[in-house]
Design a protein around this motif. Structure first.
Motif, mmCIF file in Angstrom:
data_model
loop_
_atom_site.group_PDB
_atom_site.id
_atom_site.type_symbol
_atom_site.label_atom_id
_atom_site.label_comp_id
_atom_site.label_asym_id
_atom_site.label_seq_id
_atom_site.Cartn_x
_atom_site.Cartn_y
_atom_site.Cartn_z
ATOM 1 N N GLY A 71 0.806 -1.215 0.000
ATOM 2 C CA GLY A 71 0.000 0.000 0.000
ATOM 3 C C GLY A 71 0.834 1.258 0.000
ATOM 4 N N VAL A 74 2.155 2.369 -3.383
ATOM 5 C CA VAL A 74 1.158 2.986 -4.258
ATOM 6 C C VAL A 74 0.725 4.348 -3.726
ATOM 7 N N LEU A 78 1.180 8.471 -5.105
ATOM 8 C CA LEU A 78 -0.084 9.155 -5.376
ATOM 9 C C LEU A 78 -0.190 10.454 -4.578
ATOM 10 N N ILE A 120 -3.219 -2.518 3.124
ATOM 11 C CA ILE A 120 -3.085 -1.615 1.980
ATOM 12 C C ILE A 120 -3.730 -0.269 2.290
ATOM 13 N N SER A 124 -1.984 4.356 4.236
ATOM 14 C CA SER A 124 -2.113 5.789 3.955
ATOM 15 C C SER A 124 -1.744 6.632 5.172
ATOM 16 N N PHE A 207 1.665 11.529 -11.640
ATOM 17 C CA PHE A 207 1.888 10.103 -11.396
ATOM 18 C C PHE A 207 2.084 9.393 -12.724
ATOM 19 N N VAL A 209 4.220 5.978 -14.357
ATOM 20 C CA VAL A 209 4.939 4.765 -13.972
ATOM 21 C C VAL A 209 6.428 4.888 -14.272
ATOM 22 N N THR A 356 7.130 9.504 -2.120
ATOM 23 C CA THR A 356 7.698 8.283 -2.679
ATOM 24 C C THR A 356 8.778 7.716 -1.764
ATOM 25 N N SER A 363 7.514 0.648 2.986
ATOM 26 C CA SER A 363 7.307 -0.628 2.316
ATOM 27 C C SER A 363 8.385 -1.632 2.702
#
Length: 420
Positions: A71, A74, A78, A120, A124, A207, A209, A356, A363
């Motif tokens: 989570g 991602v 974002l 996930i 946040s 955003f 990839v 990020t 993570s």
């Protein structure tokens, strides 16, 4: 909502804004630890109710850690593209739904799946809270804020098992997940009313990839970031081995009751909180890397004592007291490791990639914590023991120290890059 209230005209953060931000971000980051620890005293009851083995129930904890890991990868990027508030609101809405769904699970595998979704969504809170700190603070000011934040956040793992044990007095284990769902709704309200947007549109990154991959690759190659991040992740694996295994070990190997386990867990978590506050006091008196090194060395010494106790066949009425003393010392030491490693990693990056960077750090932290801690159950019986806990904790703690020493050496011999 404007972020103007965060700073005075001189650019500093007023005490009132500082305290309010600590409370708001503490609420958000506390959801993850609470979701991790609230149901720990109920592990044996859940296993019996769902007709599952110990390892299957421990897997529900690992599933959440992996969800937190994925989570953050991602949600962090974002938040760099969309701002901090939107992803937070969506994340806590999904977390609430998943929590209420856990009440109805028919099996351990279904519970593990929903815990993965919880992880996930709950990511946040942690990842965006760290990014907000990077948006607002620099250097020692950030380290001081992280230490104060951990004081508030530390209340969650301190109170969670005690609350979970009390919930078991009045109802089944499912009540823990009802409580988590209600907490998520409270967090939604807190974000809506009191958390401003801290990332201006002018510095947001779309955003993409390919762009994300380049940013992640740049972070992975930056020893100033990846060194403290791996140090933190491996140290967290030491802590999470204790979190994921000691509920079963204390109750099955040493005969602790649910209430006794909750009390021991609370005392040991208080050690973590005390450590973070002593660390905050030492800011400006002792350099960040030295505080981190001292914490790592002390934690390794505590785990060494744990190993000696395990080899000596610890037993008897005083065993739980001895274990509490050892784990308290370890947690106190980790109170120096976590805020300082986080500060070194996040402060090495510019605000535009803070989300990020925070995501990658979180993570790796949860992936290492959830993955490596499961090795404590790799025994002939398939169940964790005090000895297997000591082996895993000692191994990951030593690896954390090696990574820290190498990254500190690298930073000392390499010039500081502009923009870091």
């Amino acid at each position: 909502m404007s972020a103007g209230w965060l700073r005075s005209e001189s650019g500093s953060v007023p005490r009132r804004s500082f305290v309010l931000l600590v409370l708001v971000l503490g609420t958000l980051t506390g959801v993850g630890p609470l979701a991790t620890d609230l149901y720990l005293p109920a592990f044996p009851e859940i296993a019996a109710d769902l007709d599952a083995q110990q390892a299957q129930i421990q897997l529900t904890l690992t599933a959440m850690m992996l969800g937190l890991s994925l989570g953050q990868l991602v949600i962090g990027p974002l938040s760099d593209a969309l701002g901090r508030r939107g992803p937070l609101l969506v994340g806590f809405a999904v977390f609430a739904l998943a929590s209420f769904a856990c009440v109805l699970v028919p099996s351990a595998s279904a519970l593990a799946g929903l815990r993965f979704v919880q992880g996930i969504a709950g990511a946040s809170g942690a990842v965006i809270a760290r990014a907000v700190v990077r948006d607002v603070f620099e250097g020692d000011e950030a380290a001081r804020f992280f230490s104060r934040l951990m004081l508030v956040t530390g209340l969650a793992p301190l109170l969670a098992p005690v609350m979970g044990a009390q919930l078991l007095r009045v109802g089944p284990w499912q009540l823990s997940f009802v409580a988590l769902g209600l907490l998520a709704l409270v967090s939604l309200t807190v974000v809506s009313l009191w958390l401003p947007e801290t990332l201006p549109r002018s510095v947001r990154r779309p955003f993409r990839v390919a762009s994300l991959a380049r940013t992640v690759w740049s972070l992975v190659r930056d020893v100033r970031f990846i060194g403290p991040t791996l140090t933190l992740g491996l140290a967290f694996a030491m802590l999470f081995t204790y979190v994921s295994s000691f509920s079963f070990v204390s109750q099955s190997q040493f005969g602790a009751s649910e209430q006794m386990f909750a009390l021991m867990f609370a005392v040991n978590t208080a050690g973590l909180m005390i450590g973070t506050q002593v660390n905050a006091y030492l800011i400006g008196r002792v350099e960040t890397s030295r505080r981190l090194a001292g914490g790592l060395l002390s934690a390794l010494c505590a785990v060494g004592v744990l190993g000696a106790l395990a080899l000596g066949g610890l037993s008897g009425p005083g065993s739980l007291v001895a274990l509490t003393c050892v784990f308290f010392s370890m947690m106190l030491s980790l109170g120096f490791v976590m805020p300082n490693a986080t500060t070194l990693a996040i402060s090495s990056q510019v605000p535009a990639v803070a989300g990020t960077a925070s995501a990658l750090m979180g993570s790796l932290q949860f992936a290492l914590g959830g993955g490596l801690s499961s090795m404590a159950g790799w025994t002939a019986s398939g169940e964790a023991s005090l000895a297997s806990m000591a082996v895993v904790m000692g191994s990951v703690g030593l690896a954390s120290g090696v990574v820290f020493v190498f990254s500190a050496w690298w930073r000392a011999r390499s010039p500081v890059r502009s923009g870091s």
